[in-house]
Design a protein around this motif. Sequence first.
Motif, PDB file in Angstrom:
ATOM      1  N   LYS A   1       4.725  -8.953  11.920  1.00  0.00           N
ATOM      2  CA  LYS A   1       3.935  -9.245  10.820  1.00  0.00           C
ATOM      3  C   LYS A   1       3.361 -10.447  10.567  1.00  0.00           C
ATOM      4  O   LYS A   1       2.138 -10.461  10.267  1.00  0.00           O
ATOM      5  CB  LYS A   1       4.890  -8.799   9.563  1.00  0.00           C
ATOM      6  CG  LYS A   1       5.410  -7.270   9.316  1.00  0.00           C
ATOM      7  CD  LYS A   1       6.426  -7.077   8.437  1.00  0.00           C
ATOM      8  CE  LYS A   1       5.822  -7.239   6.845  1.00  0.00           C
ATOM      9  NZ  LYS A   1       6.708  -6.977   5.872  1.00  0.00           N
TER      10      LYS A   1
ATOM     11  N   LYS B   1      -0.712 -10.960   9.983  1.00  0.00           N
ATOM     12  CA  LYS B   1      -1.241 -11.827   8.832  1.00  0.00           C
ATOM     13  C   LYS B   1      -1.957 -12.899   9.141  1.00  0.00           C
ATOM     14  O   LYS B   1      -3.126 -13.077   8.663  1.00  0.00           O
ATOM     15  CB  LYS B   1       0.132 -12.380   7.974  1.00  0.00           C
ATOM     16  CG  LYS B   1       0.839 -11.036   7.412  1.00  0.00           C
ATOM     17  CD  LYS B   1       1.942 -11.677   6.646  1.00  0.00           C
ATOM     18  CE  LYS B   1       2.866 -10.556   6.034  1.00  0.00           C
ATOM     19  NZ  LYS B   1       4.167 -11.048   5.435  1.00  0.00           N
TER      20      LYS B   1
ATOM     21  N   LEU C   1      -0.510  -3.144   8.903  1.00  0.00           N
ATOM     22  CA  LEU C   1       0.196  -3.787   7.956  1.00  0.00           C
ATOM     23  C   LEU C   1       0.893  -2.865   7.103  1.00  0.00           C
ATOM     24  O   LEU C   1       1.976  -2.755   6.525  1.00  0.00           O
ATOM     25  CB  LEU C   1      -0.634  -4.994   7.278  1.00  0.00           C
ATOM     26  CG  LEU C   1      -0.601  -6.208   7.959  1.00  0.00           C
ATOM     27  CD1 LEU C   1      -1.573  -7.425   7.355  1.00  0.00           C
ATOM     28  CD2 LEU C   1       0.816  -6.888   8.090  1.00  0.00           C
TER      29      LEU C   1
ATOM     30  N   ASN D   1       4.723  -1.809   6.558  1.00  0.00           N
ATOM     31  CA  ASN D   1       5.530  -2.419   5.400  1.00  0.00           C
ATOM     32  C   ASN D   1       6.269  -1.514   4.533  1.00  0.00           C
ATOM     33  O   ASN D   1       6.405  -0.098   4.702  1.00  0.00           O
ATOM     34  CB  ASN D   1       4.265  -2.941   4.342  1.00  0.00           C
ATOM     35  CG  ASN D   1       3.981  -4.303   4.774  1.00  0.00           C
ATOM     36  OD1 ASN D   1       4.892  -5.188   5.250  1.00  0.00           O
ATOM     37  ND2 ASN D   1       2.873  -4.720   4.298  1.00  0.00           N
TER      38      ASN D   1
END
Length: 127
Positions: free
Chosen positions: A96, A100, A123, A127
């Motif tokens: 992650k 990002k 993502l 999530n």
Amino acid sequence: MAHVSDAMDELVKNPKIKKTAYDDMLHALWSMYLQPHYIFIHDEDERLLVPIFAMLERGLAQNEVVQLIQQMPATLSTLKDQLDEANFYIVRFNCKTLLKSFFIQTNHQAQYASLHQSIVTCLNEIN
């Protein structure tokens, strides 16, 4: 991690390295994100992106990176079954964090539009 990243970046910039080596280099870097023993807390995610962007600028097809990103949810699912909970969360955190950082570096850059969209999709899936 940082030293490997720096070494890979120098290799990419070396005119004697053929573009055909980029695929192997990319996969070697990518595998670092999937290691379950160390949480990236010293900006390793950003440092490891440097040689990836260098390869992209020198001819690595974006599709190669997009494929790895698209495979990430399935890879994480497999690792969830193989690793204990603590080690799985290390891998998930690192992935992650990578995504990002990738998201930020590709945002508003037209040449990376397809790469950026694959990051957004990934993502949302993990999530």
